[in-house]
Enzyme design. Structure first.
Site, mmCIF file in Angstrom:
data_model
loop_
_atom_site.group_PDB
_atom_site.id
_atom_site.type_symbol
_atom_site.label_atom_id
_atom_site.label_comp_id
_atom_site.label_asym_id
_atom_site.label_seq_id
_atom_site.Cartn_x
_atom_site.Cartn_y
_atom_site.Cartn_z
ATOM 1 N N GLY A 149 0.817 -1.211 0.000
ATOM 2 C CA GLY A 149 0.000 0.000 0.000
ATOM 3 C C GLY A 149 0.842 1.249 0.000
ATOM 4 O O GLY A 149 2.064 1.212 0.180
ATOM 5 N N MET A 207 2.055 10.174 2.986
ATOM 6 C CA MET A 207 3.375 10.409 3.547
ATOM 7 C C MET A 207 4.295 9.207 3.455
ATOM 8 O O MET A 207 5.516 9.358 3.538
ATOM 9 C CB MET A 207 3.253 10.800 5.026
ATOM 10 C CG MET A 207 2.657 12.163 5.292
ATOM 11 S SD MET A 207 2.380 12.439 7.066
ATOM 12 C CE MET A 207 4.006 12.083 7.721
ATOM 13 N N VAL A 253 3.855 1.310 2.422
ATOM 14 C CA VAL A 253 3.741 0.194 3.350
ATOM 15 C C VAL A 253 4.162 -1.094 2.645
ATOM 16 O O VAL A 253 3.717 -1.369 1.525
ATOM 17 C CB VAL A 253 2.301 0.057 3.899
ATOM 18 C CG1 VAL A 253 2.239 -1.079 4.905
ATOM 19 C CG2 VAL A 253 1.857 1.363 4.533
ATOM 20 N N ASP A 296 -8.413 10.647 12.048
ATOM 21 C CA ASP A 296 -8.564 10.246 10.645
ATOM 22 C C ASP A 296 -9.313 8.915 10.537
ATOM 23 O O ASP A 296 -8.903 8.022 9.809
ATOM 24 C CB ASP A 296 -7.181 10.131 9.982
ATOM 25 C CG ASP A 296 -7.277 10.087 8.455
ATOM 26 O OD1 ASP A 296 -8.311 10.509 7.915
ATOM 27 O OD2 ASP A 296 -6.316 9.612 7.815
#
Length: 624
Positions: A19, A23, A26, A135
């Protein structure tokens, strides 16, 4: 460059990339020391030399590393190597909630509640450590192949402290709270709002606010009322709808005080989905309400009953079985109650009792004074629900009208079954239950909408649907929804492949509260399929407030009584009383005057034999 086979910190071997975010990237990796798979989040190269971004990245790791909970993705390690900053975390095999919603469309209420409870538990653990996620969105919620739901990506989370008063970052705007949109104070109630939006998307298959850009969506969060979720999910239980509406109130002080309070209502909704137990504060007066404090024993009992209510039908393929009943049974036993057992139960009981008693006393005083002054209205009229299952819709509507309901209180949905067409097969409020005339009763009618429209009071819907017949290829005619309730209007437009994007509210003397005053596209106009429309919803007639000034006509002090507002008192000689903010145009005022006389010993005393009483009608002066 990070490629397969690369080692980080001489320990973690990169397997593949899984992913990417704003920022960081992954990766899935193998921890060769502990022999397990992990996920590694690596700060993107373009940000590695930016001190601000590096600080935020480290803050994420420091905030999240202290969180250990079954519903939070655990952080194992944090470090840097050759200018590359990384976080090592638990690798969860599964799919995001966003993907699951896209695959399933609308989730049933049990699924939605069970997912929300697990997410709420993760948020609760973070809040208890002073950490606000900031978030919460479906993309940051993972459903594992074992059925466990975990919250991840504390990418803009920050420990709440006395010197933290403003949000400097905004998460995905579709789920951001109004205070985040205006860059205001952010606390745990912001996460509650975001979770409410996520729940809305789970049960409806769509987000409540959408637009062409982030600014337009943020403005909707600040200013626009969202379409009730039951407009898209007619079978949604009233308890879950009210939980969503309460969690997404625009003013933070009208939402749930804490995520724990919201979890309590979610558990109740699993046990009693059709019970109307959620209290939503609509008034700007900020009236005090006494909230029942639930003991740990009651909480544990409710948790177990909620777990027992989680019995899913076998409606998924093997690859879709993300829910494990055994996991729920264990999870809802309140694994974390043990850490509180060392506290003194007697001290806790005394403290809670004292707080509840103090709140109750204050609430009673405020209620009495407010009621005498005519400031408060203690809810709408309630009636006792009757049973209409097994009757024809028209007959059922007649019976409901006899107890005070009207068509605006009733929303119907159709279901194909073995019963005769037009027969009521289910009602959302059981017989004998109290029903507020401000609420909605949902009736399930046997048959299809086309069949039911010929013998039911909801033919308006089908007529409007028929009017949406296609013309000119991909164009449709806009139906008239003026006068329909918001839910009916939204469904009618949806049947015509037209989406309601926003609504506004205005006072109206002619259109009933909750119904459509006007639509942004005229009825009959041909538009492209999937066009958007906005509606103006009636708030009902604007309530007029009156001011009264009542002088004392007697040659001495007198008393007064006002029957309509239950107010009484004393008016001094040559004085008057002023009463404002009264919703009644005319009051009945009774004045009583007892003159004084000189007794034999030279003192003054009231002369009851000379008492004068006058009753008069006094008209108020409109104050708004």
């Amino acid at each position: 460059m990070i490629t397969q086979g690369v080692f980080i910190a001489d320990r973690y071997e990169i397997i593949d990339k899984v992913g990417s975010g704003g920022m960081s990237d992954v990766y899935r990796a193998k921890d060769h020391i502990l022999g397990r798979e992990v996920a590694i989040k690596i700060l993107k190269q373009e940000f590695s030399e930016d001190a601000t971004f590096v600080a935020k990245f480290r803050t994420e790791a420091q905030s999240a590393a202290g969180l250990e909970h079954p519903n939070i993705v655990n952080i194992y390690d944090v470090g840097s190597e050759n200018g590359m900053y990384f976080i090592v975390m638990e690798y969860v095999e599964g799919i995001t909630l966003k993907t699951y919603i896209e695959k399933k469309g609308q989730l049933n209420f049990k699924e939605a509640i069970s997912i929300a409870i697990q997410v709420g538990r993760g948020i609760e653990a973070a809040h208890q450590k002073g950490i606000i996620h900031r978030d919460i969105k479906p993309q940051n919620i993972i459903i594992s192949t074992e059925g466990k739901v975990k919250v991840t990506d504390f990418g803009i989370a920050r420990a709440a402290s006395s010197n933290t008063i403003h949000a400097d970052l905004m998460g995905s705007v579709h789920y951001s709270s109004p205070e985040q949109a205006r860059n205001g104070f952010v606390d745990g109630k912001s996460d509650i709002y975001s979770l409410g939006i996520v729940m809305y998307e789970m049960v409806t298959g769509r987000v409540p606010f959408d637009g062409d850009n982030t600014v337009a969506i943020a403005i909707q969060h600040l200013q626009e009322e969202m379409v009730a979720p039951s407009a898209y999910a007619p079978d949604l239980p009233i308890s879950l709808e009210k939980i969503i509406l309460k969690a997404t109130m625009k003013k933070a002080d009208r939402r749930y005080p804490t995520i724990s309070d919201m979890l309590m209502d979610l558990k109740k909704a699993l046990v009693s989905p059709n019970e109307d137990f959620v209290t939503i504060v609509e008034s700007d007066l900020g009236q005090t309400k006494v909230m029942q404090k639930v003991t740990p024993e009651e909480d544990q009992s409710l948790s177990r009953r909620a777990a027992e209510a989680l019995t899913f039908e076998d409606e998924y393929d093997d690859e879709d079985e993300y829910y494990d009943d055994e996991y729920y049974d264990d999870d809802y036993d309140d694994d974390y109650d043990d850490e509180y057992e060392d506290e003194s139960k007697m001290d806790r009981i005394l403290t809670i009792s004292g707080i509840v008693a103090a709140i109750a006393i204050v609430a009673i005083i405020v209620a009495i004074v407010g009621n005498m002054a005519g400031l408060f209205s203690f809810g709408s009229k309630k009636v006792t629900m009757i049973n209409v299952v097994g009757t024809q819709y028209e007959e059922a509507l007649g019976k409901l009208e006899d107890i005070g309901l009207t068509e605006k209180n009733v929303v119907i949905s159709y279901e194909a079954n073995d019963a005769e067409d037009g027969i009521i097969t289910n009602q959302s409020v059981a017989e004998g239950k109290e029903f507020s005339l401000n609420d909605t009763l949902r009736l399930t009618v046997s048959g299809t909408e086309e069949a039911g429209s010929s013998d039911s009071g909801s033919s308006q819907k089908t007529e409007n649907k028929d009017s949406s017949a296609e013309a000119d290829g991909d164009k449709v005619a806009v139906p008239s929804v003026v006068g329909l309730t918001q839910a009916e209007a939204t469904q009618t437009l949806s049947n015509s492949n037209i989406t309601v994007t926003s609504t506004s509210q205005e006072f109206s003397d002619d259109v009933a509260s909750g119904s459509v005053i006007s639509q942004s596209i005229n009825a009959g106009e041909m538009v492209e399929k999937n066009s958007t429309i906005t509606l103006v919803i009636s708030k009902g007639p604007k309530e007029v407030k009156y001011t009264y000034s009542i002088p004392n006509p007697y040659d001495g002090e007198c008393t007064y009584e006002i029957a309509e507002i239950g107010k009484s008192g004393t008016i001094p000689k040559n004085g008057s009383i002023n009463i404002s903010e009264v919703s009644i145009a005319e009051l009945t005022v009774t004045l009583t005057y007892t003159p004084m006389y000189i007794t034999g010993d030279g003192t003054e005393a009231p002369n009851p034999n000379a008492t004068e009483t006058s009753t008069q009608k006094v008209k108020g002066t409109p104050s708004n």
